[in-house]
Write an enzyme that holds these catalytic residues in place. Structure first.
Site, PDB file in Angstrom:
ATOM      1  N   CYS A 115       0.819  -1.218   0.000  1.00 32.83           N
ATOM      2  CA  CYS A 115       0.000   0.000   0.000  1.00 32.83           C
ATOM      3  C   CYS A 115       0.849   1.264   0.000  1.00 32.83           C
ATOM      4  O   CYS A 115       0.365   2.336  -0.355  1.00 32.83           O
ATOM      5  CB  CYS A 115      -0.955   0.011   1.188  1.00 32.83           C
ATOM      6  SG  CYS A 115      -2.077  -1.378   1.187  1.00 32.83           S
ATOM      7  N   HIS A 252      -2.965   7.521   2.072  1.00 31.71           N
ATOM      8  CA  HIS A 252      -3.418   6.224   1.576  1.00 31.71           C
ATOM      9  C   HIS A 252      -4.826   5.971   2.094  1.00 31.71           C
ATOM     10  O   HIS A 252      -5.120   6.206   3.270  1.00 31.71           O
ATOM     11  CB  HIS A 252      -2.461   5.127   2.059  1.00 31.71           C
ATOM     12  CG  HIS A 252      -2.984   3.739   1.806  1.00 31.71           C
ATOM     13  ND1 HIS A 252      -3.489   3.354   0.588  1.00 31.71           N
ATOM     14  CD2 HIS A 252      -3.093   2.659   2.630  1.00 31.71           C
ATOM     15  CE1 HIS A 252      -3.872   2.087   0.666  1.00 31.71           C
ATOM     16  NE2 HIS A 252      -3.652   1.656   1.892  1.00 31.71           N
ATOM     17  N   ASN A 282      -9.990   0.216  -0.328  1.00 31.97           N
ATOM     18  CA  ASN A 282      -8.518   0.277  -0.284  1.00 31.97           C
ATOM     19  C   ASN A 282      -7.982  -0.339  -1.577  1.00 31.97           C
ATOM     20  O   ASN A 282      -8.066  -1.548  -1.780  1.00 31.97           O
ATOM     21  CB  ASN A 282      -8.022  -0.492   0.943  1.00 31.97           C
ATOM     22  CG  ASN A 282      -6.513  -0.492   1.073  1.00 31.97           C
ATOM     23  OD1 ASN A 282      -5.805  -0.077   0.163  1.00 31.97           O
ATOM     24  ND2 ASN A 282      -6.025  -0.969   2.203  1.00 31.97           N
TER      25      ASN A 282
HETATM   26  N1  ACO Z   1     -18.806  -7.775   8.877  1.00 33.51           N
HETATM   27  C1  ACO Z   1     -19.349  -7.980  10.072  1.00 33.51           C
HETATM   28  N2  ACO Z   1     -18.647  -8.314  11.153  1.00 33.51           N
HETATM   29  C2  ACO Z   1     -17.313  -8.427  11.014  1.00 33.51           C
HETATM   30  C3  ACO Z   1     -16.679  -8.221   9.785  1.00 33.51           C
HETATM   31  C4  ACO Z   1     -17.482  -7.893   8.691  1.00 33.51           C
HETATM   32  N3  ACO Z   1     -16.967  -7.666   7.461  1.00 33.51           N
HETATM   33  N4  ACO Z   1     -15.353  -8.420   9.954  1.00 33.51           N
HETATM   34  C5  ACO Z   1     -15.157  -8.718  11.245  1.00 33.51           C
HETATM   35  N5  ACO Z   1     -16.343  -8.739  11.890  1.00 33.51           N
HETATM   36  C6  ACO Z   1     -16.599  -9.000  13.269  1.00 33.51           C
HETATM   37  C7  ACO Z   1     -15.506  -9.788  13.929  1.00 33.51           C
HETATM   38  O1  ACO Z   1     -15.655 -11.174  13.673  1.00 33.51           O
HETATM   39  C8  ACO Z   1     -15.688  -9.453  15.376  1.00 33.51           C
HETATM   40  O2  ACO Z   1     -16.748 -10.224  15.882  1.00 33.51           O
HETATM   41  P1  ACO Z   1     -16.654 -10.808  17.378  1.00 33.51           P
HETATM   42  O3  ACO Z   1     -16.564  -9.578  18.254  1.00 33.51           O
HETATM   43  O4  ACO Z   1     -17.924 -11.548  17.490  1.00 33.51           O
HETATM   44  O5  ACO Z   1     -15.409 -11.628  17.408  1.00 33.51           O
HETATM   45  C9  ACO Z   1     -16.163  -8.003  15.318  1.00 33.51           C
HETATM   46  O6  ACO Z   1     -16.638  -7.777  13.991  1.00 33.51           O
HETATM   47  C10 ACO Z   1     -15.068  -6.999  15.607  1.00 33.51           C
HETATM   48  O7  ACO Z   1     -13.930  -7.367  14.837  1.00 33.51           O
HETATM   49  P2  ACO Z   1     -12.609  -6.566  14.935  1.00 33.51           P
HETATM   50  O8  ACO Z   1     -11.593  -7.184  14.057  1.00 33.51           O
HETATM   51  O9  ACO Z   1     -12.278  -6.361  16.359  1.00 33.51           O
HETATM   52  O10 ACO Z   1     -13.071  -5.191  14.294  1.00 33.51           O
HETATM   53  P3  ACO Z   1     -12.312  -3.847  14.277  1.00 33.51           P
HETATM   54  O11 ACO Z   1     -13.097  -2.826  14.988  1.00 33.51           O
HETATM   55  O12 ACO Z   1     -10.864  -3.995  14.626  1.00 33.51           O
HETATM   56  O13 ACO Z   1     -12.404  -3.494  12.750  1.00 33.51           O
HETATM   57  C11 ACO Z   1     -10.998  -3.481  10.804  1.00 33.51           C
HETATM   58  C12 ACO Z   1     -11.788  -4.336  11.789  1.00 33.51           C
HETATM   59  C13 ACO Z   1     -11.975  -2.616  10.042  1.00 33.51           C
HETATM   60  C14 ACO Z   1     -10.258  -4.366   9.821  1.00 33.51           C
HETATM   61  C15 ACO Z   1     -10.038  -2.616  11.602  1.00 33.51           C
HETATM   62  O14 ACO Z   1      -9.259  -3.387  12.474  1.00 33.51           O
HETATM   63  C16 ACO Z   1      -9.143  -1.826  10.733  1.00 33.51           C
HETATM   64  O15 ACO Z   1      -9.571  -0.895  10.090  1.00 33.51           O
HETATM   65  N6  ACO Z   1      -7.872  -2.168  10.756  1.00 33.51           N
HETATM   66  C17 ACO Z   1      -6.913  -1.432   9.967  1.00 33.51           C
HETATM   67  C18 ACO Z   1      -6.464  -2.290   8.940  1.00 33.51           C
HETATM   68  C19 ACO Z   1      -6.702  -1.757   7.574  1.00 33.51           C
HETATM   69  O16 ACO Z   1      -7.259  -0.717   7.306  1.00 33.51           O
HETATM   70  N7  ACO Z   1      -6.213  -2.520   6.688  1.00 33.51           N
HETATM   71  C20 ACO Z   1      -6.294  -2.204   5.349  1.00 33.51           C
HETATM   72  C21 ACO Z   1      -5.113  -2.748   4.734  1.00 33.51           C
HETATM   73  S1  ACO Z   1      -3.726  -2.192   5.552  1.00 33.51           S
HETATM   74  C22 ACO Z   1      -3.090  -1.056   4.646  1.00 33.51           C
HETATM   75  O17 ACO Z   1      -3.629  -0.628   3.705  1.00 33.51           O
HETATM   76  C23 ACO Z   1      -1.826  -0.633   5.083  1.00 33.51           C
END
Ligand code: ACO
Length: 325
Positions: A115, A252, A282
């Site tokens: 990225c 990004h 993304n």
């Molecule tokens: N739909 C519904 N529920 C979901 C989904 C989905 N697509 N994905 C995960 N869940 C659930 C999980 O299973 C979990 O359920 P549980 O509590 O019953 O176990 C709950 O939602 C919370 O999951 P978390 O992973 O804790 O959610 P979080 O608030 O951390 O959000 C996310 C996840 C959006 C990926 C976040 O961590 C994030 O934005 N991380 C940054 C990573 C990123 O942006 N990566 C992009 C690529 S990296 C880059 O470009 C450099």
């Protein structure tokens, strides 16, 4: 002291025609529009058609950038393509784009920093131009991340999209001050200890397969804000500029919450932040040039504006570049 600057001559982008909305994703995995929007800010993303490759997207973005610059393909002597989703393991996507544009001179190569790829590519092309070895570069971010996704994994497949963006950088004489047009500074970092936070579990040198994307989302989030704000501060320090001097912050586009948390930490006003993650998802290395193109075409980025770009990607790799348009 005068020095060669890499000035932005033109910009273009291309998005595949098919739009995949959050509602469409509800039919594929156990998710909801509300969950995706609230956690990421994403509403929809574009997805390539069967047979449509990364280089095809890159060629269209490059052609748009050349048209915007009023240049011909033959005017280009360097192509740097940032991608983690090459058409083939080799030859490079950059050479496919070069061939598609009908260019047979100069050099073309791919650059892989996930990225952060576009920031790495801008920095690399800038150093080529500043050395005097090349005159005009196409710097491209092109990705088909939909092909790297596990479409059964709701924690990753909702986050990404496909697309490409390109800029033309041209060597020009500058005064060597922050008032110059062009790339004023760039700062690149990597730390391979974090490889297991965001990676693809295959490759020609290991599994002989392409693999699928794996991510520790929470950890990526936790590291992202601190890392990108560090390199943005490096860019301010190197140029004697501050957040107040910025006209536009074009980060990004991974997640709206990371973007706003980074801008808040840096003291960058919300109205200076360009956000396209809602419409593009993304798109990895393509996300910054896609966002730049939106903000240039809608009249926000004007000639002379000071624009900060920054990104973090798998590795981790991260970086910033400060550009006066
Ligand atoms: N739909 C519904 N529920 C979901 C989904 C989905 N697509 N994905 C995960 N869940 C659930 C999980 O299973 C979990 O359920 P549980 O509590 O019953 O176990 C709950 O939602 C919370 O999951 P978390 O992973 O804790 O959610 P979080 O608030 O951390 O959000 C996310 C996840 C959006 C990926 C976040 O961590 C994030 O934005 N991380 C940054 C990573 C990123 O942006 N990566 C992009 C690529 S990296 C880059 O470009 C450099």
């Amino acid at each position: 002291m005068t020095r060669i600057r890499s000035i932005v001559r033109g910009i273009g982008s291309y998005l595949p025609t098919r739009v995949l909305t959050n509602q469409d994703l509800e039919k594929i995995v156990d998710t909801s529009h509300e969950w995706i929007l609230q956690r990421t800010g994403i509403e929809e993303r574009h997805i390539v058609a069967e047979g449509e490759t990364t280089s095809m997207l890159g060629i269209k973005a490059a052609q748009a950038a050349l048209a915007d610059a009023g240049l011909q393909a033959q005017d280009i002597d360097l192509i740097v393509c940032a991608t983690s989703t090459p058409d083939f393991t080799f030859p490079s996507t950059a050479t496919q784009i070069q061939s598609g544009l009908g260019i047979t001179h100069g050099a073309a190569f791919d650059l892989q920093a996930v990225c952060a790829g576009f920031v790495f590519a801008v920095s690399t092309a800038d150093k080529f131009l500043a050395s005097g070895s090349h005159k005009r570069a196409l710097v491209i971010g092109a990705e088909t991340f939909s092909r790297l996704l596990d479409w059964n994994d709701r924690t990753t497949c909702v986050l990404f999209g496909d697309g490409a963006g390109a800029i033309v950088l041209e060597a020009a004489q500058g005064e060597g001050t922050a008032a110059d047009r062009g790339v004023l500074t760039s700062h690149l970092r990597s730390d391979g200890r974090y490889r297991d936070k965001l990676y693809v579990d295959g490759g020609p040198g290991s599994t002989k397969t392409t693999g699928v994307l794996k991510m520790e989302g929470k950890d990526v989030f936790r590291f992202a804000v601190g890392m990108v704000t560090d390199v943005v501060r490096d860019a301010f320090a190197a140029t004697g500029t501050t957040a107040d001097d910025l006209d536009w912050f074009v980060p990004h586009q991974a997640n709206r919450r990371i973007i706003t948390a980074s801008a808040d930490k840096l003291g960058i006003a919300a109205e200076k932040v360009v956000i396209t993650v809602n419409k593009h998802g993304n798109t990895s290395a393509a996300s910054i040039p896609l966002a730049l193109d939106v903000a240039r075409k809608d009249g926000r980025i004007k000639d002379g504006d000071l624009v900060m770009i920054e990104a973090i990607g798998g590795g981790f790799t991260w970086g910033s570049a400060l550009i006066r348009w």
